[in-house]
Design a protein around this motif. Structure first.
Motif, PDB file in Angstrom:
ATOM      1  N   MET A   1       0.693  -1.324   0.532  1.00  0.00           N
ATOM      2  CA  MET A   1       0.173   0.022  -0.060  1.00  0.00           C
ATOM      3  C   MET A   1       0.785   1.107  -0.107  1.00  0.00           C
ATOM      4  SD  MET A   1      -3.056  -0.435  -1.010  1.00  0.00           S
ATOM      5  CE  MET A   1      -3.239   1.730  -0.050  1.00  0.00           C
TER       6      MET A   1
ATOM      7  N   THR B   1       2.243   1.854  -3.476  1.00  0.00           N
ATOM      8  CA  THR B   1       1.280   1.740  -3.858  1.00  0.00           C
ATOM      9  C   THR B   1       0.585   3.234  -3.810  1.00  0.00           C
ATOM     10  OG1 THR B   1       0.571  -0.659  -4.230  1.00  0.00           O
ATOM     11  CG2 THR B   1      -1.275   1.043  -5.294  1.00  0.00           C
ATOM     12  N   VAL B   2       0.145   3.790  -3.019  1.00  0.00           N
ATOM     13  CA  VAL B   2      -0.577   5.820  -2.491  1.00  0.00           C
ATOM     14  C   VAL B   2       0.609   6.423  -3.052  1.00  0.00           C
ATOM     15  CG1 VAL B   2      -0.867   6.691  -0.984  1.00  0.00           C
ATOM     16  CG2 VAL B   2      -2.052   4.491  -1.165  1.00  0.00           C
TER      17      VAL B   2
ATOM     18  N   TYR C   1      -0.096   9.034  -5.880  1.00  0.00           N
ATOM     19  CA  TYR C   1       0.242  10.733  -5.614  1.00  0.00           C
ATOM     20  C   TYR C   1       0.752  11.225  -6.553  1.00  0.00           C
ATOM     21  CZ  TYR C   1       1.317  14.359  -2.964  1.00  0.00           C
ATOM     22  OH  TYR C   1       2.038  15.590  -2.560  1.00  0.00           O
TER      23      TYR C   1
ATOM     24  N   PHE D   1      -9.530   3.203   2.111  1.00  0.00           N
ATOM     25  CA  PHE D   1      -8.612   3.762   1.619  1.00  0.00           C
ATOM     26  C   PHE D   1      -9.527   3.701   0.351  1.00  0.00           C
ATOM     27  CE2 PHE D   1      -6.296   3.603  -2.437  1.00  0.00           C
ATOM     28  CZ  PHE D   1      -5.252   5.230  -2.500  1.00  0.00           C
TER      29      PHE D   1
ATOM     30  N   LEU E   1      -5.096  12.227  -1.042  1.00  0.00           N
ATOM     31  CA  LEU E   1      -3.453  11.848  -1.368  1.00  0.00           C
ATOM     32  C   LEU E   1      -2.506  12.065  -0.697  1.00  0.00           C
ATOM     33  CD1 LEU E   1      -4.155  10.508  -5.385  1.00  0.00           C
ATOM     34  CD2 LEU E   1      -5.112   8.891  -3.201  1.00  0.00           C
TER      35      LEU E   1
ATOM     36  N   GLN F   1      -3.417  10.570   3.483  1.00  0.00           N
ATOM     37  CA  GLN F   1      -2.536   9.366   3.068  1.00  0.00           C
ATOM     38  C   GLN F   1      -0.834   8.368   2.660  1.00  0.00           C
ATOM     39  OE1 GLN F   1      -5.300   6.422   3.290  1.00  0.00           O
ATOM     40  NE2 GLN F   1      -6.637   8.395   3.647  1.00  0.00           N
ATOM     41  N   TYR F   2      -0.704   9.203   1.763  1.00  0.00           N
ATOM     42  CA  TYR F   2       0.895   8.472   1.628  1.00  0.00           C
ATOM     43  C   TYR F   2       1.478   8.706   3.338  1.00  0.00           C
ATOM     44  CZ  TYR F   2       6.334   9.132  -0.438  1.00  0.00           C
ATOM     45  OH  TYR F   2       7.234   9.099   0.066  1.00  0.00           O
TER      46      TYR F   2
ATOM     47  N   TYR G   1       0.603   5.764   5.712  1.00  0.00           N
ATOM     48  CA  TYR G   1       0.876   4.503   5.173  1.00  0.00           C
ATOM     49  C   TYR G   1       2.903   4.663   5.059  1.00  0.00           C
ATOM     50  CZ  TYR G   1      -3.499   2.761   3.383  1.00  0.00           C
ATOM     51  OH  TYR G   1      -4.469   2.173   3.288  1.00  0.00           O
TER      52      TYR G   1
END
Length: 698
Positions: free
Chosen positions: A174, A177-178, A182, A245, A263, A266-267, A270
């Motif tokens: 994850m 991927t994020v 982003y 997510f 994003l 979230q980045y 994570y």
């Protein structure tokens, strides 16, 4: 015994044969599926809470089947295994009755005295028909029912197990991927295009990209809108983190909030979770390392010492020592290595496929100077120049590998084994007469040949892999700095090509040579995308693949790459920091493995050179009287002990040390480097120490 007695067994095997062939044969799988649907297709249904949950598990596991087919085949498998279990129980009872019918005197003369008590169970020649029928009914029903129930449970446990494994892989991938989503969203790429790009790079971004590919498939094949596709993706994913997510992403897209800001949050989240997860994995690896040293290093040493003492005082324990050395130690160590691989896979994954992806393999877009004949369009009718170019591309990999053997070995150390293993086998066979004494092979001579061959193979591979690994480490260490400099130059207004030309002139350590090769590809007519892809193919690491994929996709979206490059640099720095922390943490346990093996070697040498040679020549212990024998539990073998075979014990100690050294070295390298190949150097060192130690002490 008549052949007709085996008819039920043959029928059971024939019935189970399509089931055994179904996983490997499409035709057998179709036969089993049709048979299962005809018998149980009308019974199974996806209505009900439990069945809906099972249907969800099948989707989460990405199994290519429907619920009705899987449920029908499960019932068929359970029924067939129950039938086969009943038949097997019948033959087990039959064999048991045949054994019980043996004469007691025959049992006493055949078995050792220690097992003579089994003779009391012999002589049962007649069993009444009623008892036999009841016995067969109970045994068949018990074993058959147990087999059917276990098969039914195992079939429904399998998708849950696969889904749990996928959830772990999704959670691990994850952060990358994020970061990819982003960065591409910041580059100006439309979000549906971001999702399609991610699904096209599943080999790089792993299980999370597989989940996104489900949404892309629903949009492209079934005409579903993006919001509905993301909602469907969130409902069927096995990962709670990815589900959260996806649900938050749906809310942002529907509400019109700033996607880049979401994003970015979230980045960061994570990244923090990745650090916490690595801490948990490091604690797990520390526990596993301590368990390995305790159970598989100190444990065998303690057991060997006890068995030697028992062999001196009570009875011969040489077969037990041989069982431990040649079977128990290798099997348990290999099982530990396989389990450790599953744990390390969630943390590392630095090795990519060895497939060479340099250049396209298809001859598309080539201008033909002569049209093909009308009588066919096969390869034999193409222009000679096209045929020559096709043949050149087919055999290019042979010319590249053989023409540059040193570079090939440094790029792919595993190819060295194709040379060293045949050489080691040939030299061993040529030197085999040296291991003979009086026309017969000796254990010491054969051991010398095989150990020297093993040291040659493992040692040369360890050197090549260490050079390769250090080169990759040096290049990956320079990548964050390279991306930061490239971003700074790009912010100044230079194009991507001009930025590469400017940055490659700066000091970037081991990366400079690769950048020169990238620039040479560009000068020879390749575009930046192809040049970077060839750089990725040469490196074959996930870190480089993620960066190249992100940069090339961002270039297709916009010429302003500064933001994307800085995000990539930050992600590369985070990966490097986590990898460095893992190696530093595991270094302690590598030292512990070396120290433990040193203790193992010293104690085995003491047993071999001090304890066993100091025993009396005539017998292990003085002859004991019957009263003394009775005082230790009626064991009358003490008075019958002979001399210990010192050579046999020495040989077992020697082989045990060699096996323990090689396997401990592989485990040490796997714990520190995340790859069992990194343990080749430790295995070679411990193997050499074992060999040198026994040469000195013998």
């Amino acid at each position: 015994m008549s052949l007709a007695n085996y008819v039920p067994l043959v029928v059971a095997v024939l019935v189970l044969l399509p089931v055994a062939l179904a996983p490997v044969s499409n035709r057998a799988d179709r036969v089993v599926t049709r048979f299962a649907m005809s018998l149980f297709g009308g019974y199974v249904s996806d209505v009900g809470r439990r069945r809906a949950k099972r249907r969800q598990l099948l989707r989460a596991a990405h199994l290519p089947t429907t619920f009705r087919i899987y449920a029908a085949k499960t019932l068929l498998y359970a029924a067939l295994i129950a039938l086969a279990g009943s038949v097997l129980a019948t033959y087990v009872i039959w064999g048991g009755l045949e054994l019980l019918a043996i004469d007691p005197e025959t049992i006493r003369t055949t078995l050792p005295d220690q097992l003579s008590i089994l003779a009391t169970f012999g002589g049962v020649t007649v069993v009444s028909l009623e008892k036999l029928f009841a016995l067969l009914l109970v045994a068949g029903g018990t074993l058959g029912t147990a087999g059917g129930i276990f098969t039914y449970w195992l079939r429904w446990y399998y998708p849950r197990h696969i889904a749990d494994q996928r959830a772990d892989r999704i959670d691990v991938s994850m952060p990358q991927t994020v970061a990819f989503i982003y960065a591409l969203s910041r580059s100006g790429m439309a979000f549906p295009k971001v999702m399609r790009t991610l699904s096209e790079n599943r080999s790089v971004y792993g299980a999370s990209a597989d989940e996104v590919s489900v949404a892309v498939r629903n949009m492209d094949m079934f005409g579903m809108d993006m919001i509905s596709a993301i909602k469907t993706m969130s409902r069927r994913t096995p990962s709670e983190g990815f589900k959260e997510f996806s649900e938050n992403l749906t809310s942002v897209l529907q509400s019109g909030r700033n996607l880049s800001e979401f994003l970015h949050q979230q980045y960061d989240q994570y990244q923090d979770e990745a650090e916490a997860q690595q801490e948990q994995l490091l604690n797990l690896l520390a526990t596993m390392a301590e368990a390995y040293v305790t159970v598989l290093v100190a444990g065998p040493l303690f057991l060997i010492t006890i068995l030697v003492i028992i062999g001196i005082t009570v009875t011969d324990t040489l077969p037990m020592l041989q069982l431990i050395a040649y079977f128990a130690l290798p099997i348990i160590n290999i099982a530990f290595i396989l389990y450790l691989s599953t744990v390390m896979e969630s943390m590392t994954g630095t090795n990519m496929s060895d497939d060479n992806t340099e250049g396209p393999s298809e001859l598309t877009g080539i201008r033909r100077t002569e049209t093909v004949r009308q009588d066919g369009g096969g390869p034999e009718n193409r222009h000679p120049n096209v045929q020559r170019l096709s043949a050149h591309r087919r055999f290019q990999w042979i010319r590249t590998r053989i023409g540059q053997p040193v570079q090939t070995i440094l790029d792919r150390p595993i190819t060295l084994l194709w040379v060293t293993v045949p050489i080691a086998v040939a030299v061993t066979l040529w030197r085999l007469p040296e291991a003979t004494t009086g026309g017969q092979l000796t254990a010491a001579g054969v051991d010398d040949l095989f150990i020297q061959a093993g040291l040659f193979v493992v040692g040369t591979f360890a050197i090549a892999y260490e050079i390769h690994d250090r080169r990759i480490e040096a290049i990956e260490a320079s990548i964050p700095d390279f991306l930061d400099r490239l971003a700074s130059v790009n912010e100044a207004g230079m194009t991507v090509v001009e930025s590469l030309d400017r940055v490659r002139g700066s000091e970037l350590g081991a990366l400079n040579q690769e950048l020169d090769r990238v620039w040479a590809d560009i000068q020879w007519g390749s575009d930046v995308d192809t040049a970077l892809r060839r750089f990725e193919a040469r490196m074959r690491t996930r870190t480089v693949s993620r960066i190249v994929t992100l940069v090339t996709q961002a270039m297709n979206a916009s010429g302003d790459l500064a933001t994307v490059l800085r995000i990539s640099a930050a992600q590369a720095k985070a990966d490097r920091r986590l990898k460095r922390e893992r190696r530093q943490e595991m270094l302690t346990y590598v030292v512990v493995v070396y120290v433990s093996f040193g203790v193992f070697l010293v104690i085995v040498a003491a047993l071999n050179n001090v304890l066993i040679p100091s025993l009396p020549e005539g017998s292990v212990v003085p002859n004991a009287t019957s009263e003394a024998a009775g005082s230790i539990g009626a064991i009358d073998t003490v008075s019958n002990l002979g001399t210990i075979n010192e050579e046999a014990y020495t040989l077992v100690f020697f082989h045990t040390t060699l096996i323990q050294g090689v396997l401990s070295g592989l485990v040490a390298g796997q714990m520190s480097g995340g790859d069992v190949r990194a343990g080749a150097k430790h295995a070679a060192i411990l193997l050499a120490l074992s060999y040198a130690g026994f040469i000195i002490i013998l």
